[in-house]
Design a protein around this motif. Structure first.
Motif, mmCIF file in Angstrom:
data_model
loop_
_atom_site.group_PDB
_atom_site.id
_atom_site.type_symbol
_atom_site.label_atom_id
_atom_site.label_comp_id
_atom_site.label_asym_id
_atom_site.label_seq_id
_atom_site.Cartn_x
_atom_site.Cartn_y
_atom_site.Cartn_z
ATOM 1 N N GLU A 63 142.354 38.821 87.601
ATOM 2 C CA GLU A 63 143.267 37.708 87.825
ATOM 3 C C GLU A 63 143.473 36.907 86.550
ATOM 4 O O GLU A 63 142.665 36.960 85.620
ATOM 5 C CB GLU A 63 142.675 36.811 88.927
ATOM 6 C CG GLU A 63 143.559 35.700 89.415
ATOM 7 C CD GLU A 63 144.843 36.187 90.045
ATOM 8 O OE1 GLU A 63 145.757 36.518 89.255
ATOM 9 O OE2 GLU A 63 144.950 36.220 91.286
ATOM 10 N N CYS A 64 144.567 36.149 86.509
ATOM 11 C CA CYS A 64 144.850 35.259 85.379
ATOM 12 C C CYS A 64 145.980 34.310 85.762
ATOM 13 O O CYS A 64 146.740 34.565 86.710
ATOM 14 C CB CYS A 64 145.239 36.054 84.125
ATOM 15 S SG CYS A 64 146.716 37.079 84.339
ATOM 16 N N ASP A 65 146.110 33.221 85.026
ATOM 17 C CA ASP A 65 147.185 32.260 85.276
ATOM 18 C C ASP A 65 148.561 32.858 85.029
ATOM 19 O O ASP A 65 149.543 32.477 85.671
ATOM 20 C CB ASP A 65 147.010 31.029 84.372
ATOM 21 C CG ASP A 65 145.959 30.069 84.905
ATOM 22 O OD1 ASP A 65 145.916 29.849 86.127
ATOM 23 O OD2 ASP A 65 145.179 29.547 84.090
ATOM 24 N N GLU A 66 148.625 33.792 84.089
ATOM 25 C CA GLU A 66 149.909 34.357 83.698
ATOM 26 C C GLU A 66 150.604 35.075 84.858
ATOM 27 O O GLU A 66 151.836 35.201 84.877
ATOM 28 C CB GLU A 66 149.712 35.338 82.544
ATOM 29 C CG GLU A 66 149.405 34.690 81.206
ATOM 30 C CD GLU A 66 147.978 34.158 81.093
ATOM 31 O OE1 GLU A 66 147.669 33.532 80.050
ATOM 32 O OE2 GLU A 66 147.164 34.355 82.030
ATOM 33 N N ARG A 67 149.836 35.536 85.836
ATOM 34 C CA ARG A 67 150.397 36.329 86.925
ATOM 35 C C ARG A 67 151.305 35.511 87.839
ATOM 36 O O ARG A 67 152.348 35.988 88.284
ATOM 37 C CB ARG A 67 149.276 36.969 87.746
ATOM 38 C CG ARG A 67 149.755 37.981 88.767
ATOM 39 C CD ARG A 67 148.613 38.816 89.255
ATOM 40 N NE ARG A 67 147.806 38.119 90.242
ATOM 41 C CZ ARG A 67 147.973 38.246 91.559
ATOM 42 N NH1 ARG A 67 148.929 39.016 92.024
ATOM 43 N NH2 ARG A 67 147.178 37.620 92.403
ATOM 44 N N LYS A 68 150.892 34.272 88.147
ATOM 45 C CA LYS A 68 151.677 33.456 89.075
ATOM 46 C C LYS A 68 152.089 32.108 88.478
ATOM 47 O O LYS A 68 152.462 31.197 89.215
ATOM 48 C CB LYS A 68 150.878 33.212 90.358
ATOM 49 C CG LYS A 68 150.603 34.462 91.170
ATOM 50 C CD LYS A 68 149.837 34.121 92.439
ATOM 51 C CE LYS A 68 149.536 35.359 93.256
ATOM 52 N NZ LYS A 68 148.755 35.035 94.482
ATOM 53 N N ASN A 69 151.984 31.993 87.148
ATOM 54 C CA ASN A 69 152.338 30.747 86.464
ATOM 55 C C ASN A 69 151.515 29.559 86.962
ATOM 56 O O ASN A 69 152.020 28.440 87.098
ATOM 57 C CB ASN A 69 153.838 30.442 86.637
ATOM 58 C CG ASN A 69 154.711 31.484 85.993
ATOM 59 O OD1 ASN A 69 154.418 31.959 84.900
ATOM 60 N ND2 ASN A 69 155.779 31.868 86.670
ATOM 61 N N GLY A 95 151.126 40.531 98.079
ATOM 62 C CA GLY A 95 151.511 39.188 97.646
ATOM 63 C C GLY A 95 153.012 38.979 97.746
ATOM 64 O O GLY A 95 153.800 39.923 97.602
ATOM 65 N N ASN A 96 153.410 37.735 97.957
ATOM 66 C CA ASN A 96 154.842 37.430 98.107
ATOM 67 C C ASN A 96 155.366 36.525 97.000
ATOM 68 O O ASN A 96 156.410 35.898 97.146
ATOM 69 C CB ASN A 96 155.102 36.783 99.475
ATOM 70 C CG ASN A 96 154.451 35.401 99.601
ATOM 71 O OD1 ASN A 96 153.593 35.038 98.810
ATOM 72 N ND2 ASN A 96 154.871 34.635 100.605
ATOM 73 N N ASP A 97 154.645 36.443 95.890
ATOM 74 C CA ASP A 97 155.092 35.625 94.769
ATOM 75 C C ASP A 97 156.336 36.254 94.123
ATOM 76 O O ASP A 97 156.460 37.482 94.064
ATOM 77 C CB ASP A 97 153.958 35.523 93.734
ATOM 78 C CG ASP A 97 154.285 34.545 92.629
ATOM 79 O OD1 ASP A 97 154.087 33.339 92.837
ATOM 80 O OD2 ASP A 97 154.737 34.989 91.560
ATOM 81 N N TRP A 98 157.231 35.414 93.625
ATOM 82 C CA TRP A 98 158.480 35.923 93.035
ATOM 83 C C TRP A 98 158.205 36.874 91.872
ATOM 84 O O TRP A 98 158.960 37.830 91.642
ATOM 85 C CB TRP A 98 159.352 34.753 92.575
ATOM 86 C CG TRP A 98 160.689 35.188 92.043
ATOM 87 C CD1 TRP A 98 161.047 35.344 90.740
ATOM 88 C CD2 TRP A 98 161.836 35.550 92.825
ATOM 89 N NE1 TRP A 98 162.354 35.775 90.648
ATOM 90 C CE2 TRP A 98 162.865 35.909 91.916
ATOM 91 C CE3 TRP A 98 162.092 35.611 94.194
ATOM 92 C CZ2 TRP A 98 164.125 36.324 92.348
ATOM 93 C CZ3 TRP A 98 163.358 36.024 94.621
ATOM 94 C CH2 TRP A 98 164.346 36.377 93.699
ATOM 95 N N ASN A 99 157.100 36.633 91.150
ATOM 96 C CA ASN A 99 156.756 37.481 90.013
ATOM 97 C C ASN A 99 156.387 38.906 90.408
ATOM 98 O O ASN A 99 156.215 39.761 89.536
ATOM 99 C CB ASN A 99 155.598 36.876 89.217
ATOM 100 C CG ASN A 99 156.064 35.821 88.239
ATOM 101 O OD1 ASN A 99 157.255 35.587 88.099
ATOM 102 N ND2 ASN A 99 155.128 35.173 87.562
ATOM 103 N N LYS A 100 156.256 39.173 91.692
ATOM 104 C CA LYS A 100 155.969 40.536 92.145
ATOM 105 C C LYS A 100 157.116 41.490 91.832
ATOM 106 O O LYS A 100 156.978 42.698 92.007
ATOM 107 C CB LYS A 100 155.669 40.539 93.648
ATOM 108 C CG LYS A 100 154.271 40.064 93.991
ATOM 109 C CD LYS A 100 153.194 41.000 93.437
ATOM 110 C CE LYS A 100 151.804 40.578 93.843
ATOM 111 N NZ LYS A 100 150.779 41.491 93.296
#
Length: 351
Positions: free
Chosen positions: A85-91, A164-169
């Motif tokens: 995991e990291c912050d960059e994945r989901k801002n 996951g349903n984050d837009w970055n997906k």
């Protein structure tokens, strides 16, 4: 050997961390290793920290519990911190800080990609001892048995899936494909999983999240896999698809590149449609490439077990060195005792 994995097993679709826990547990148990998800045993050899957030439904303990276990119960236990995991994945702006805080209990840090490792090494996480172990899926479920090559007569069936349903997906690209299908009917697109809030496709077949054989069979019914997930540390979705024999189109972002580079076609945010047409023209080449996909849970689990033995052997060597030191010290003391005794006897004899 006793191993504790800090993750609660959850039935059904739940993401890559859950699959990692299930697959490793099964593998270690078959090897005769005792596996638990708590810190009740006082003689644990290995603890794997996988989820440092107590608020997470899947977390069975955090780094705080590990700290006190190591300090007050069993100082010889070896702690592995697996980071995916990291912050960059989901801002977000708190994950990296939390991981750094949690990492203080780790004897060794495992990253799921070199891309992720570089991010966290820059933040002083895993500097002392770390490695990269790529993830894999269960090849008894996700395999290319029965996978049929696209005949180029029927429409090209494209699929992707995310928990996951984050837009970055990857929803920018998935939306673009949805619009392409509106004009070109020679493509079909299926999305499996969760969607962002208030988001709907117009021309895409939507399915609820699937797992296990249901997911495997659904993937195999398609011809091409697409992942446009941004800043993904590793992801399980493209691994499952590749093991099912689907050629992969993947965006140039995050750790996914390390998993797909030798088996699929990379695209940029600006040239997706152009690359899609290239894939259509060269489909057979990529179909044959993915037959040699080498990642699986078997290879991942084997590397973890080798790491376990390496860390516990280091413990044994330290213990042996300490014992040898005490023996050597005793021999030295005994030697000088004999010398002094001999001198004492001679002096007394003269008197």
């Amino acid at each position: 050997m006793k191993v504790s994995i800090g993750y609660k097993v959850i039935d059904g679709p739940w993401g890559g961390g859950n699959n990692f826990r299930i697959n490793l547990d099964k593998y270690l148990t078959e090897k005769g290793i005792q596996v638990t998800n708590n810190l009740n045993d006082r003689d644990l050899d290995i603890i794997i920290l996988t989820e440092p957030r107590l608020s997470s439904f899947s977390s069975s303990y955090t780094f705080r519990e590990i700290y006190y276990y190591k300090k007050l119960v069993n100082p010889n236990v070896k702690v592995i911190h697996r980071i995916n995991e990291c912050d960059e994945r989901k801002n977000t702006n708190f994950i990296n800080k939390l991981l750094k805080k949690a990492n203080i209990v780790a004897d060794h840090t495992v990253f799921v990609s070199a891309w992720l490792r570089n991010i966290h090494l820059a933040n002083s996480i895993g500097l002392n001892s770390s490695s990269v172990i790529l993830s894999g899926a269960d090849n008894t479920i996700f395999n290319n048995e029965g996978k049929v090559r696209w005949n180029k007569v029927e429409n090209l069936k494209i699929v992707t899936h995310h928990w996951g349903n984050d837009w970055n997906k990857g929803f920018k690209i998935y939306s673009e494909l949805d619009k392409i299908i509106d004009k070109q009917k020679n493509f079909k697109f299926t999305y499996i999983g969760n969607l962002p809030n208030n988001f709907k496709f117009k021309n895409t077949n939507y399915l609820e999240p699937l797992s296990g054989l249901d997911l495997s069979n659904e993937l195999k019914s398609h011809h091409l896999y697409l992942t446009a997930s941004l800043n993904e540390p590793s992801g399980n979705h493209h691994i499952e698809a590749a093991q099912c024999g689907l050629p992969i189109m993947f965006i140039n972002s995050g750790g996914i590149v390390e998993y797909c580079a030798d088996y699929g076609l990379m695209f940029e945010d600006s040239n997706f449609y152009e690359k899609l047409l290239f894939m259509v023209e060269n489909y057979d080449k990529f179909f044959d490439k993915v037959k040699n996909y080498s990642l699986s849970s078997e290879s991942t689990n084997k590397q973890f077990l080798e790491l376990f033995y390496k860390l516990t052997e280091e413990n044994s060597k330290k213990t042996l060195n300490f014992v040898n030191f005490r023996i050597r010290l005793f021999q030295i003391v005994l030697f000088y005792y004999k010398v002094l005794k001999s001198i004492y006897i001679k002096l007394n004899a003269k008197n």
